[in-house]
Motif scaffolding. Structure first.
Motif, mmCIF file in Angstrom:
data_model
loop_
_atom_site.group_PDB
_atom_site.id
_atom_site.type_symbol
_atom_site.label_atom_id
_atom_site.label_comp_id
_atom_site.label_asym_id
_atom_site.label_seq_id
_atom_site.Cartn_x
_atom_site.Cartn_y
_atom_site.Cartn_z
ATOM 1 N N ALA A 152 0.910 -1.201 0.048
ATOM 2 C CA ALA A 152 0.105 0.241 0.221
ATOM 3 C C ALA A 152 0.781 1.415 -0.165
ATOM 4 O O ALA A 152 0.030 2.053 -0.686
ATOM 5 N N THR A 153 1.777 1.580 0.859
ATOM 6 C CA THR A 153 2.728 2.481 0.685
ATOM 7 C C THR A 153 3.741 2.283 -0.789
ATOM 8 O O THR A 153 3.565 3.685 -1.028
ATOM 9 N N GLU A 201 7.535 14.801 3.889
ATOM 10 C CA GLU A 201 6.358 15.017 4.811
ATOM 11 C C GLU A 201 5.480 14.370 3.985
ATOM 12 O O GLU A 201 5.152 13.418 4.602
ATOM 13 N N LYS A 202 5.186 13.679 2.561
ATOM 14 C CA LYS A 202 4.077 12.869 2.641
ATOM 15 C C LYS A 202 4.728 11.523 2.491
ATOM 16 O O LYS A 202 3.946 10.932 3.279
ATOM 17 N N ILE A 208 2.674 8.855 4.754
ATOM 18 C CA ILE A 208 2.227 7.762 4.543
ATOM 19 C C ILE A 208 2.381 6.205 4.830
ATOM 20 O O ILE A 208 1.420 5.456 5.777
ATOM 21 N N VAL A 209 3.970 6.889 5.738
ATOM 22 C CA VAL A 209 4.162 5.592 6.372
ATOM 23 C C VAL A 209 3.784 5.138 8.030
ATOM 24 O O VAL A 209 3.491 4.701 8.017
ATOM 25 N N LYS A 210 3.067 6.161 8.388
ATOM 26 C CA LYS A 210 2.338 6.745 9.783
ATOM 27 C C LYS A 210 1.775 5.668 9.529
ATOM 28 O O LYS A 210 0.778 5.554 10.100
ATOM 29 N N GLY A 211 1.149 6.893 8.559
ATOM 30 C CA GLY A 211 -0.744 5.496 8.586
ATOM 31 C C GLY A 211 -0.850 4.240 8.067
ATOM 32 O O GLY A 211 -1.871 4.008 8.444
ATOM 33 N N ASN A 212 0.061 4.450 6.799
ATOM 34 C CA ASN A 212 -0.342 2.727 6.730
ATOM 35 C C ASN A 212 0.417 1.972 8.268
ATOM 36 O O ASN A 212 -0.456 0.731 7.949
ATOM 37 N N ALA A 213 1.287 1.916 8.703
ATOM 38 C CA ALA A 213 0.856 1.790 9.961
ATOM 39 C C ALA A 213 -0.222 1.269 10.675
ATOM 40 O O ALA A 213 0.014 0.164 11.590
ATOM 41 N N GLU A 214 -0.784 2.593 10.918
ATOM 42 C CA GLU A 214 -1.645 2.016 12.194
ATOM 43 C C GLU A 214 -3.342 1.800 11.360
ATOM 44 O O GLU A 214 -3.686 1.078 11.839
ATOM 45 N N GLU A 237 4.134 -2.215 12.986
ATOM 46 C CA GLU A 237 5.540 -1.241 13.534
ATOM 47 C C GLU A 237 5.605 -0.239 12.222
ATOM 48 O O GLU A 237 5.864 -0.977 11.148
ATOM 49 N N GLY A 238 6.030 0.778 12.119
ATOM 50 C CA GLY A 238 6.743 1.212 10.832
ATOM 51 C C GLY A 238 7.979 2.210 11.040
ATOM 52 O O GLY A 238 7.785 2.402 12.015
ATOM 53 N N ARG A 239 8.571 2.139 10.238
ATOM 54 C CA ARG A 239 9.494 2.668 10.648
ATOM 55 C C ARG A 239 10.271 3.490 9.369
ATOM 56 O O ARG A 239 10.812 2.640 8.582
ATOM 57 N N ILE A 240 11.074 4.803 9.757
ATOM 58 C CA ILE A 240 11.278 5.452 8.289
ATOM 59 C C ILE A 240 12.907 5.405 8.763
ATOM 60 O O ILE A 240 13.168 6.604 9.299
#
Length: 425
Positions: free
Chosen positions: A251-252, A306-307, A311-317, A322-325
């Protein structure tokens, strides 16, 4: 160009082509550079952590580095040398002429690409016997020639030091690919006293016998590694108990390529790699992505960053993982210093081998030399970048080549004549 310097330059380029090393693993290359500089008479040679600030290093992977160290030692690089540089590649030679004058830095990058070289018998390295001996690695962007060119320039400076003034800093940079190395060199402080800095690159849109002057078009860029960690489950018995890192990553990827392009200038996004999952009937626990953004201005690049973070934060939720960039590379836009570019133009136009001098202004790739240039300019200095042309099918391709005997002498002449112009007595 002096025939002895020419012959050595071409031989060095072809030898380096056989032993390509990717960013932060250039141990054989750094050793060859340091040894040759010492043979030339340079006594102030700074290596590893003397020119690299480990706190500023981007995109360095310890397992890859350790494997490269073992390969380098197996190839004859002394263990004492590896210890001396503390596991970090890079080399800067400093020559103080003892006469007042500007501190002039020339940048030469050393790393290769993760590309398997073509088997085409017409490919010059195959035809002439200097193809890559490292599986999956190739100098597909010409940095082998950049390094050899730097050593040729170093020889010329040493042989002509009695006719020169000021100080020279010859920067042999690791990890330009992925724009990872320049930030760490800047962070070491080695460029703090530099008045003028010049960088070059082969090819691009510049053809053989041409010289390009970089005015604009170098895009700001940020490289990201993205990690997702989910929850495993049996895909048949308990699918409801699992949370898929693979789906979050997929999805990301789709959302990143769908980021609206910016209306104020060129913008680029790319998802270059996605690796995920453990088995056919296991809810995927791990996913790893390599992505990048580029912008015509720093502001556009930041908009894209920023986009991606959102996206990473939103898809983790959304996927309950867990999401990390992690930022693993960074470059900015080019700063135009008209006086430097005018000097380079005059020099290029004076060379009988050069048929055309072109001004490069349209959006192209990215280059972490920009981080060095920005640092020098912010401290009151100037700088610039030029391209010496070659004919090729495209950079980062398995069949890349640069007609070394024809193209490299032009780069050499521009560097050495610029040294004469600004540091000549």
């Amino acid at each position: 160009m002096d025939k002895q310097i020419f012959d050595e330059m071409i031989a060095t380029r072809r030898h380096l082509h056989t032993i390509p090393e990717e960013g932060w693993t250039e141990f054989q290359t750094t050793y060859i550079v340091a040894q040759r500089l010492q043979q030339l008479g340079y006594t102030d040679i700074r290596l590893g952590t003397q020119v690299i600030n480990p706190k500023c290093v981007l995109g360095r992977h310890e397992k890859t580095v350790q494997a490269a160290i073992e390969r380098a030692e197996d190839s004859g690089v002394p263990h004492e040398f590896i210890e001396k540089i503390e596991g970090y590649t890079g080399c800067v030679a400093v020559l103080n002429t003892g006469r007042p004058g500007p501190v002039t830095a020339f940048r030469f990058d050393m790393d290769c690409n993760p590309v398997e070289e073509t088997d085409d018998p017409d490919h010059a390295p195959n035809r002439l016997g200097f193809r890559s001996t490292h599986h999956g690695l190739m100098h597909a962007c010409g940095h082998d020639a950049h390094t050899a060119l730097g050593l040729a320039v170093a020889r010329w400076i040493m042989e002509n030091k009695d006719q020169l003034k000021g100080t020279f800093k010859l920067v042999f940079q690791p990890a330009e690919e992925g724009v990872r190395g320049a930030v760490a060199i800047v962070g070491s402080g080695i460029l703090d006293d530099v008045d003028i800095i010049i960088g070059s690159h082969c090819g691009g849109k510049v053809k053989l016998s041409e010289v390009g002057l970089v005015h604009k078009g170098v895009l700001a860029s940020t490289k990201f590694d993205i990690y997702y960690k989910g929850t495993p489950s049996h895909a048949g018995n308990n699918p409801h108990k699992g949370h898929s890192a693979l789906l979050a990553a997929s999805a990301t990827a789709m959302m990143i390529v769908g980021i609206p392009r910016h209306g104020d200038g060129a913008s680029r996004v790319a998802v270059g790699r996605l690796v995920a999952g453990e088995g056919r009937n296991v809810t995927p626990v791990n996913a790893y992505m390599q992505t990048e953004v580029r912008g015509e201005t720093a502001e556009i690049n930041e908009y894209l960053c920023e986009k991606i973070e959102h996206i990473v934060k939103g898809n983790a939720e959304a996927y309950e993982v867990e999401g990390r960039i992690e930022k693993v590379g960074e470059a900015t836009t080019i700063i135009e210093c008209p006086d430097v570019l005018n000097d380079l133009k005059e020099i290029a136009q004076s060379l009988p081998e050069v048929t055309k001098v072109v001004d490069l202004c349209s959006p192209a790739g990215s280059e972490d030399f920009t981080m060095m240039l920005r640092h020098v300019v912010q401290r009151g200095g100037v700088g610039g970048m030029f391209r010496w042309g070659c004919n090729h099918h495209g950079h980062h391709r398995a069949d890349f080549d640069l007609q070394d005997t024809q193209s490299m002498p032009i780069g050499f002449e521009v560097f050495t004549r610029y040294a004469q112009k600004v540091n000549g007595i």
